[in-house]
Design a protein around this motif. Structure first.
Motif, PDB file in Angstrom:
ATOM      1  N   THR A 105     -36.699  12.005 -33.879  1.00  0.00           N
ATOM      2  CA  THR A 105     -37.938  12.479 -33.282  1.00  0.00           C
ATOM      3  C   THR A 105     -37.681  12.822 -31.828  1.00  0.00           C
ATOM      4  O   THR A 105     -37.056  12.035 -31.104  1.00  0.00           O
ATOM      5  CB  THR A 105     -39.042  11.408 -33.363  1.00  0.00           C
ATOM      6  OG1 THR A 105     -39.257  11.064 -34.730  1.00  0.00           O
ATOM      7  CG2 THR A 105     -40.341  11.916 -32.765  1.00  0.00           C
ATOM      8  N   SER A 158     -43.600  17.945 -29.829  1.00  0.00           N
ATOM      9  CA  SER A 158     -42.979  16.899 -30.629  1.00  0.00           C
ATOM     10  C   SER A 158     -42.321  17.525 -31.850  1.00  0.00           C
ATOM     11  O   SER A 158     -42.845  18.474 -32.444  1.00  0.00           O
ATOM     12  CB  SER A 158     -44.008  15.846 -31.054  1.00  0.00           C
ATOM     13  OG  SER A 158     -45.023  16.422 -31.847  1.00  0.00           O
ATOM     14  N   PHE A 181     -47.298  10.890 -31.354  1.00  0.00           N
ATOM     15  CA  PHE A 181     -46.780  11.527 -32.565  1.00  0.00           C
ATOM     16  C   PHE A 181     -47.926  12.289 -33.241  1.00  0.00           C
ATOM     17  O   PHE A 181     -48.494  11.851 -34.231  1.00  0.00           O
ATOM     18  CB  PHE A 181     -46.201  10.484 -33.516  1.00  0.00           C
ATOM     19  CG  PHE A 181     -44.976   9.796 -32.985  1.00  0.00           C
ATOM     20  CD1 PHE A 181     -44.336  10.234 -31.837  1.00  0.00           C
ATOM     21  CD2 PHE A 181     -44.452   8.702 -33.634  1.00  0.00           C
ATOM     22  CE1 PHE A 181     -43.210   9.592 -31.342  1.00  0.00           C
ATOM     23  CE2 PHE A 181     -43.318   8.054 -33.161  1.00  0.00           C
ATOM     24  CZ  PHE A 181     -42.695   8.506 -31.995  1.00  0.00           C
ATOM     25  N   ASN A 240     -44.028   6.558 -39.688  1.00  0.00           N
ATOM     26  CA  ASN A 240     -43.188   6.951 -38.556  1.00  0.00           C
ATOM     27  C   ASN A 240     -42.421   5.769 -37.980  1.00  0.00           C
ATOM     28  O   ASN A 240     -41.533   5.961 -37.133  1.00  0.00           O
ATOM     29  CB  ASN A 240     -44.042   7.586 -37.451  1.00  0.00           C
ATOM     30  CG  ASN A 240     -44.695   8.879 -37.887  1.00  0.00           C
ATOM     31  OD1 ASN A 240     -44.076   9.683 -38.578  1.00  0.00           O
ATOM     32  ND2 ASN A 240     -45.943   9.083 -37.491  1.00  0.00           N
ATOM     33  N   ALA A 296     -40.177  16.255 -35.383  1.00  0.00           N
ATOM     34  CA  ALA A 296     -39.770  15.119 -36.214  1.00  0.00           C
ATOM     35  C   ALA A 296     -38.983  15.632 -37.412  1.00  0.00           C
ATOM     36  O   ALA A 296     -39.457  16.510 -38.150  1.00  0.00           O
ATOM     37  CB  ALA A 296     -40.979  14.327 -36.676  1.00  0.00           C
ATOM     38  N   SER A 322     -33.730   9.463 -39.406  1.00  0.00           N
ATOM     39  CA  SER A 322     -34.744  10.300 -38.781  1.00  0.00           C
ATOM     40  C   SER A 322     -34.439  10.544 -37.311  1.00  0.00           C
ATOM     41  O   SER A 322     -33.760   9.744 -36.652  1.00  0.00           O
ATOM     42  CB  SER A 322     -36.133   9.660 -38.914  1.00  0.00           C
ATOM     43  OG  SER A 322     -36.219   8.480 -38.147  1.00  0.00           O
TER      44      SER A 322
END
Length: 623
Positions: A537, A548, A51, A65, A550, A535
């Protein structure tokens, strides 16, 4: 040595990667990992170095996270965090097994260490964390500086605050050395507000391991020096300016690991820092803090009637804890000087144990811990207390792919030295301790589900509930100062869920949701609870490229605690792209707050806005 590593990680959970391979998580310098009761494995969450979109100012940026973790407090370099609504002195933060106790009212954190020096980390959630003693009632944040054999140089620059980060790490055989330097100017919020977030810090690490007859000795030193550290606050700069002119930390440790399944260690944490607050037209104050945290630990594995068991002894001592406050208070005609000094000590001795057994297809764990605590001060009589806590866990495999966990545990938290004894001005205002505070106690339970649906899909969910007695609450008196009181009872309940989907071997999706509720005796909402949050991701891997993305949606909050404010819903979108230039070098670009959203990091009434959109360029070279 292999046997010792297995012992230290007897309770370590297994992660499943995109190829359905089980990876055992090993933390050599966290010996009590093996004493975390089984429920901790049901609901532990691990930091993921992939991440790369995190702002990476402090370890708090990475922890958020994880499901069940949220920010609380005012923000900036001293950003604190909560686990399932437990915050401040109710969660334990440790580095290489050394507890970090800073006596800050917002809670303890590892903000004085560059995140790049912390290579492993996980969060233990659930009532089983009671085995760690006081200040672990709500969970444990365990961080490790262990690294692989390599030499690495990494650096980054960031827009907005002109942030610079540089890290050198070297490990070969039994010797490790590392150095990190960080510097940043003040951030800007999306509405152009100036945020008091500037800082400069250098931190490092030296560790050496040596083999003797029958055991391995490990010596380590982790120093840190910071200066000109801004204290983020919504009142800056019109009403109040707060900063930390200087901050010094030193963590040293000696650990012995025996071939007969035992571990012994001694550690020392020295800290010395100043806090300066100017409340315009009201007061100008300086607080100076210094203290020593000393401790030792013994851990032994034994087999009793065929049952695998562990027992241990803990010693934690706070010596020379001194807080000196000098400030000038404005009245109608002049500035009046006021001074106050707190000198205090604390000792905590504990014995604890855990045993594991299997009956049919069900795994059981039982843990017990007894603590004896004494606090001493020149300003008050000695305070002593003893507490016995227990944890029970069961893991039932419903099928080859579904596991059901049940956890029940008790916990306690003794009032901190500052809650009982401190008197002085802080960025929050005038704090007056309460020597009559009683320890908090809790009974927690949770039911967790882990379902490996297929090679591509896995599901995790947990429902939890805590009943708390003598909950310590901070409140403002009619005279305008802040102090603490015990509430008769309080409750915290919540739900969290996570779905992981590995699509086609190149795509990984992580969806998570959490919500929480909590109230005191008078049906008033508690501070520091999680807002509802959803969320997503996505991680993409293609040849030498990684991407990545998010996306976090926090719902509006109109039911808040006594020291919090209602917040509108907001969406934060972060992304990063990394390219492996060669076998040894990689480069990456990360964009934080892509849509330039205006939002607050927490519900705290004094929380400042979060930074505007920023771009970070990074590179890493291995030798």
């Amino acid at each position: 040595m292999k046997m010792i590593l297995s012992f230290l990680c007897a309770s370590a959970p297994f992660l499943v990667n995109a190829h359905d391979e089980k990876l055992e998580v090993i933390e050599v310098l966290a010996p009590k990992e093996s004493l975390a009761i089984a429920s901790a494995n049901h609901t532990s969450a691990y930091l993921d170095e992939r991440f790369t979109f995190s702002l990476n100012r402090t370890i708090a940026d990475q922890l958020t996270n994880l499901s069940g973790v949220s920010l609380n407090g005012q923000g900036g370099q001293f950003q604190s965090y909560a686990i399932r609504g437990f915050s401040r002195g109710r969660i334990r933060t440790e580095i290489d097994g050394i507890p970090i106790i800073t006596d800050r009212r917002a809670g303890n954190s590892a903000s004085f260490i560059a995140p790049s020096l912390l290579n492993l980390g996980h969060v233990i959630k659930g009532p089983s964390s009671a085995l760690y003693g006081s200040q672990a009632m709500g969970g444990v944040v365990s961080l490790s500086s262990e690294m692989s054999n390599q030499t690495q140089v990494a650096g980054s620059v960031q827009s907005n605050n002109q942030g610079v980060n540089f890290t050198f790490k070297h490990q070969k055989n039994d010797f490790t050395s590392a150095l990190a330097y960080q510097h940043a100017n003040n951030d800007l919020a999306p509405n152009d507000d100036v945020l008091n977030t500037q800082f400069e810090r250098a931190s490092g690490l030296v560790r050496y391991k040596t083999q003797h007859q029958g055991f391995t000795a490990t010596y380590s030193w982790l120093p840190s020096y910071g200066k000109s550290i801004g204290k983020s606050n919504i009142k800056y700069p019109i009403e109040q300016i707060s900063d930390y002119p200087e901050e010094i930390h030193s963590l040293t440790q000696v650990q012995l690991t025996g071939e007969e399944n035992w571990v012994a260690k001694l550690y020392h944490h020295y800290q010395n820092w100043d806090s300066r607050t100017t409340r315009l037209e009201r007061y100008d104050g300086l607080s100076q803090y210094q203290g020593h945290t000393l401790g030792g630990q013994w851990l032994q594995q034994v087999t009793v009637q065929g049952l695998e068991s562990h027992w241990g002894i803990d010693w934690l001592s706070r010596k020379g804890v001194k807080i000196t406050s000098d400030y000038l208070v404005a009245d109608e005609f002049e500035l009046s000087p006021l001074s106050n000094e707190m000198n205090a000590e604390e000792d905590n001795f504990a014995v604890y144990g855990k045993t594991h057994w299997q009956w049919g297809r069900v795994d059981f764990d039982l843990g017990l811990r007894y603590d004896w605590i004494r606090q001493q001060s020149e300003q008050s009589e000695d305070a002593t207390d003893g507490r016995l806590n227990a944890s029970f866990a069961a893991m039932l495999p419903l099928s080859e792919t579904v596991g059901l966990g049940l956890d029940i545990g008790t916990g306690f938290r003794y009032p901190t030295l500052s809650e009982r004894l401190f008197y002085g001005q802080t960025p929050r205002g005038l704090i007056v301790g309460n020597q009559a505070l009683d320890p908090e106690t809790s009974v927690g339970s949770q039911v967790s589900l882990n379902w490996h649906v297929s090679d591509e899909v896995s599901v995790y969910g947990a429902i939890y509930h805590y009943d708390l007695d003598n909950y310590i609450d901070r409140y403002e008196t009619e005279l305008g100062y802040l102090t603490y009181q015990n509430l008769n009872t309080a409750q915290i309940s919540g739900f969290e869920a996570e779905l992981r989907w590995y699509a086609g071997g190149r795509f990984e999706h992580i969806f998570s949701y959490q919500q929480q509720s909590g109230e005191d005796t008078h049906q008033q909402r508690l501070d520091d609870l999680h807002p509802r949050e959803l969320s997503w991701t996505m991680l993409v891997h293609f040849d030498n490229w990684s991407f990545s993305n998010a996306y976090r949606h926090t719902f509006n909050t109109d039911d808040v605690g006594g020291s919090e404010l209602e917040r509108d819903a907001f969406i934060v979108w972060d992304m990063s792209v990394e390219h492996q230039l060669t076998e040894k070098q990689s480069v990456s670009v990360a964009i934080n707050n892509l849509t330039d959203e205006t939002y607050y990091g927490s519900l705290d009434e004094d929380a400042a806005l979060q930074p505007e959109r920023s771009v970070k360029l990074s590179t890493s070279i291995q030798f």
